[in-house]
Scaffold this active site. Structure first.
Site, PDB file in Angstrom:
ATOM      1  N   ILE A 465      -8.276  -4.178  -3.346  1.00 41.53           N
ATOM      2  CA  ILE A 465      -8.210  -4.760  -1.999  1.00 41.53           C
ATOM      3  C   ILE A 465      -9.139  -4.033  -1.033  1.00 41.53           C
ATOM      4  CG2 ILE A 465      -5.933  -5.760  -2.259  1.00 41.53           C
ATOM      5  CD1 ILE A 465      -4.793  -3.359  -0.699  1.00 41.53           C
ATOM      6  N   THR A 467      -9.838  -0.715  -1.720  1.00 36.93           N
ATOM      7  CA  THR A 467      -9.433   0.685  -1.813  1.00 36.93           C
ATOM      8  C   THR A 467     -10.256   1.482  -2.815  1.00 36.93           C
ATOM      9  OG1 THR A 467      -7.802  -0.131  -3.350  1.00 36.93           O
ATOM     10  CG2 THR A 467      -7.052   0.281  -1.118  1.00 36.93           C
ATOM     11  N   GLY A 695      -1.231   8.143  -6.437  1.00 37.39           N
ATOM     12  CA  GLY A 695      -1.553   7.026  -5.535  1.00 37.39           C
ATOM     13  C   GLY A 695      -1.636   7.496  -4.099  1.00 37.39           C
ATOM     14  N   GLY A 697      -2.702   5.150  -1.137  1.00 39.44           N
ATOM     15  CA  GLY A 697      -2.971   4.134  -0.119  1.00 39.44           C
ATOM     16  C   GLY A 697      -2.111   4.225   1.128  1.00 39.44           C
ATOM     17  N   GLU A 698      -0.902   4.697   0.974  1.00 41.58           N
ATOM     18  CA  GLU A 698       0.043   4.546   2.074  1.00 41.58           C
ATOM     19  C   GLU A 698       0.433   5.831   2.792  1.00 41.58           C
ATOM     20  OE1 GLU A 698       2.077   2.030  -0.711  1.00 41.58           O
ATOM     21  OE2 GLU A 698       2.686   0.758   0.958  1.00 41.58           O
TER      22      GLU A 698
HETATM   23 MO1  MOS Z   1       1.266  -2.141   0.726  1.00 38.85          MO
HETATM   24  S1  MOS Z   1       2.529  -2.514   2.304  1.00 38.85           S
HETATM   25  O1  MOS Z   1       2.444  -1.963  -0.473  1.00 38.85           O
HETATM   26  O2  MOS Z   1       0.195  -3.383   0.594  1.00 38.85           O
END
Ligand code: MOS
Length: 740
Positions: A465, A467, A695, A697-698
């Site tokens: 996406i 990333t 991971g 991303g968050e």
């Molecule tokens: Mo994320 S909110 O799991 O795209």
């Protein structure tokens, strides 16, 4: 790992999809045009609650190019899909488009015009006349509580938090509030669908989960999943809004089948705020207590979030609270209240992002009440094991993250006295907060081919996406085979590839890479069999005698490239597939970190900015230094938005969104950016997977808004318990609407 590629994992390999994106060769969902394409445009409800009493489409139907107009009395019958769940939370709207005449939120599809061009469809949509019987809407969380109270949403409890609180030395009881925030990916939601003569569906969709979407559409159209292909090779990000299948994608596929031609539908920016999810509004009551030594003895985190009248979405604000700090007597509870808004959904670090605003602000308040430096308070209270699950953490370096970030930031220069650090007209504030996110690894399949032309090919039905997933998959193939990155082709974002995970939850790296590595090793095994077969290049050897380096097999001082091996045996490729399982539950797998934030407040002109952020992040092994750093930097930017700017506002009289556009939904721009310094700790978590990656991303957005709020308190003495921290809340003479 091959002998010569030891540094490819962790290297800052540039994104391999970068050139295609820059050259305009990357096709996003709405780019998939065809000559006989029809275009959809929605007619969206202008009330938040009630019924459509009359739909007059006569005039619109006579408009140029109009093919058909669909609505609840004219729409194919579809089947329901059970909603998807992520970590126990229901995450998608289960109501089908155009089910009946009921309206549950403003911006709900009430009709869909299909015409021969986008412009004609949009023009005609404006001539569809809709009459409503409007009912009084539940416009916000406070009204929801009055109207329908709360619905339970789970929680966690240990010990007796209430009595520990009542007998404690020092206590705080404070309530935080966070607004609706809306994902605003650059690429708008878009679907292009067509059905072939055999009744097979192809859909290009802006989707963070092609397999999940294929499976949902299979239920909705009651056809086998094998007859549906969802393509999402490039996504202009999603932040969670594209994880699940929203009404527009279902409607696009349905009307394409009705009309027997391809249909494209792009969700207009304004309806990106209404019909494709959002982070819900929350109210979080925090009760904390310490003993005389500044040790936490009681912690209660009670969260309520808004949900829709059609589905229950629980924002798990207390998910981190259960395990970040050591505390014997603790209660976390989640509940929802129904409002007339579309169904909320996951938005970057769901639960943890608003939850850690409350927790990490409250910890700051607790530290100050207990008379302890906020960094020291955390070091004294961080949990050494996951007390909520009675499990050890697989790997936890939060103490080192906190100390390293404090050192790099210069926390020791902080004068704790409020408003005491001045530079010219500005008051400087220092604040910090912990950050935290769970690590999940799901089952995954992947395929790797080593080809006779010396290249490799890898595929998996996960997505990139934006990333860097394409790039880290290539790194894993290169790591195992020694083939250089520029001779590796990676294909993702196609539901017909081996099943892969959603691009969400920070799952993709830990889930996908072990499957890719396994497939690459299986392809090498096949290659070695070819090499040692009767007409193989090393026919005299056995497979176990061969080693792998630089895209070649070696035996007894001799070397043959993969291409030479395949050529000698007359095979076009050596192929491998692999399936990897979900992580075990021997440990609590989580990522950790700390943010340190400097703000500058100019009281003369009421100007607040975040000037500096140092973040130390412990996400296990870093696979790609560049893309990993980039994820944290982006999350910090988004955290600045959450802290200072973002709020989707609804008119309290009628529940209608009032700033659902790019002009009035404020996000940080370049001038708002702080200096960002990211420290990546890079301790491989080998209990979690062979790469040791968890991971990334968050985690970067979690805690950031709290660190800002804590710095604002240090600068101004004002404790802002309601996001975003806008200037009116800091100015002395402005009447406050906040709940604080
Ligand atoms: Mo994320 S909110 O799991 O795209």
């Amino acid at each position: 790992m091959s002998d010569t590629q030891q540094n490819i994992i962790g290297a800052g390999v540039p994104r391999i999809d970068g050139p295609d994106k820059l050259a305009g060769r990357a096709n996003y969902a709405a780019d998939n045009l065809s000559p006989d394409m029809a275009y959809g445009y929605g007619v969206f409800s202008t009330i938040a609650k009630g019924k459509v009493t009359r739909l007059d489409v006569d005039e619109a139907k006579r408009m140029p190019g109009v093919i058909d107009i669909f609505h609840h009395d004219h729409f194919p019958s579809l089947y329901r899909t059970p909603s998807s769940f992520v970590q126990g939370n229901k995450v998608e709207e289960t109501r089908l488009p155009f089910e009946d005449e009921r309206v549950y939120y403003e911006g709900q599809f009430v009709a869909l015009v299909v015409a021969d061009s986008f412009e004609n469809a949009r023009a005609a949509a404006r001539h569809v006349k809709v009459e409503y019987a409007s009912e009084s809407a539940v416009a916000n969380l406070a009204q929801g509580l009055e109207d329908n109270g709360t619905q339970a949403g789970g929680g966690h409890s240990r010990g007796d938090a209430a009595s520990a609180f009542d007998s404690a030395d020092t206590t705080i009881d404070v309530t935080y509030h966070t607004p609706v925030e809306t994902h605003n990916p650059m690429e708008m939601h878009a679907s292009v669908a067509y059905w072939d003569a055999q009744g097979n569906l192809t859909i290009y969709d802006a989707s963070q989960g092609v397999v999940v979407e294929r499976n949902a559409l299979s239920k909705i159209f009651a056809i086998a999943p094998e007859r549906i292909t969802v393509h999402a090779p490039y996504i202009g990000s999603g932040f969670g809004s594209k994880l699940w299948t929203w009404p527009h994608a279902i409607a696009t596929a349905a009307v394409s089948r009705e009309l027997g031609r391809p249909v494209q539908l792009v969700v207009p920016r304004q309806q990106m705020f209404t019909t494709t999810g959002h982070r819900p509004e929350t109210r979080q009551r925090m009760r904390l207590a310490t003993d005389g030594n500044g040790k936490l003895v009681s912690l209660r985190h009670e969260a309520i979030n808004t949900t829709s009248f059609t589905d229950q979405y629980v924002e798990t604000c207390g998910s981190v609270t259960k395990s970040l700090y050591s505390c014997p007597d603790l209660t976390v509870s989640h509940a929802t209240t129904q409002v007339n808004r579309g169904t909320p959904t996951s938005m970057r670090a769901p639960g943890a992002a608003p939850g850690l605003f409350a927790l990490e602000s409250a910890i700051d308040e607790m530290a100050l009440a207990a008379g302890v430096d906020p960094v020291q308070f955390r070091l004294d209270n961080y949990a050494e094991r996951d007390e909520s699950q009675d499990l050890d953490f697989s790997s936890n370096h939060i103490v080192e993250a906190t100390k390293q970030a404090a050192e790099r930031f210069g926390w020791h220069e902080r004068n704790p006295q409020i408003g005491s650090m001045r530079e010219g007209r500005e008051i400087v504030g220092y604040g910090m907060a912990a950050c935290n996110w769970e690590a999940l690894k799901r089952p995954c399949d992947a395929r790797v081919s080593l080809r006779a032309d010396g290249t490799a090919f890898a595929s998996c039905a996960t997505q990139d996406i934006g990333t860097g997933t394409y790039t880290i998959v290539a790194q894993a193939v290169s790591d195992v085979t020694g083939i250089p990155i520029d001779r590796i082709t990676v294909k993702l974002g196609d539901s017909s590839y081996p099943d892969g995970p959603i691009s969400g939850g920070s799952w993709a790296t830990a889930t996908t890479l072990p499957a890719i590595a396994g497939a690459a090793r299986n392809a090498l095994d096949e290659l070695k069999r070819y090499a040692t077969g009767s007409n193989g290049i090393f026919a005299e050897a056995s497979a176990d005698d061969l080693s792998v380096a630089d895209g070649a097999l070696r035996y007894d001082g001799k070397q043959a490239s993969f291409a030479e091996v395949l050529d000698a045996a007359r095979y076009g490729s050596a192929d491998g597939e692999a399936h990897t399982e979900a992580a075990d539950s021997k440990y609590s797998y989580r990522s950790f970190g700390a943010h340190f934030v400097e703000v500058r407040w100019d009281p003369g002109i009421s100007h607040l900015r975040v000037s500096r952020v140092v973040s130390a992040i412990d996400v296990g092994k870093v696979i790609n230094e560049t893309t990993a750093r980039n994820q944290v930097e982006g999350a910090v930017v988004m955290g600045v938005g959450m802290g200072l700017f973002e709020a989707t506002e609804y008119d309290e009289r009628n529940g209608r969104p009032v700033n659902n556009d790019y002009a009035e939904y404020v996000v940080p721009v370049h001038a708002d950016q702080p200096e960002i310094d990211v420290i990546l700790l890079d301790y491989p978590d080998l209990a979690f997977n062979e790469y040791g990656a968890r991971g990334i991303g968050e985690i970067g957005i979690t805690g950031l808004a709290a660190a800002i709020g804590n710095a604002v308190h240090h600068a101004t003495g004002k404790r802002i318990r309601e996001l975003p921290i806008t200037l009116d809340k800091l100015m002395d003479d402005v009447p406050q609407a906040q709940s604080a």
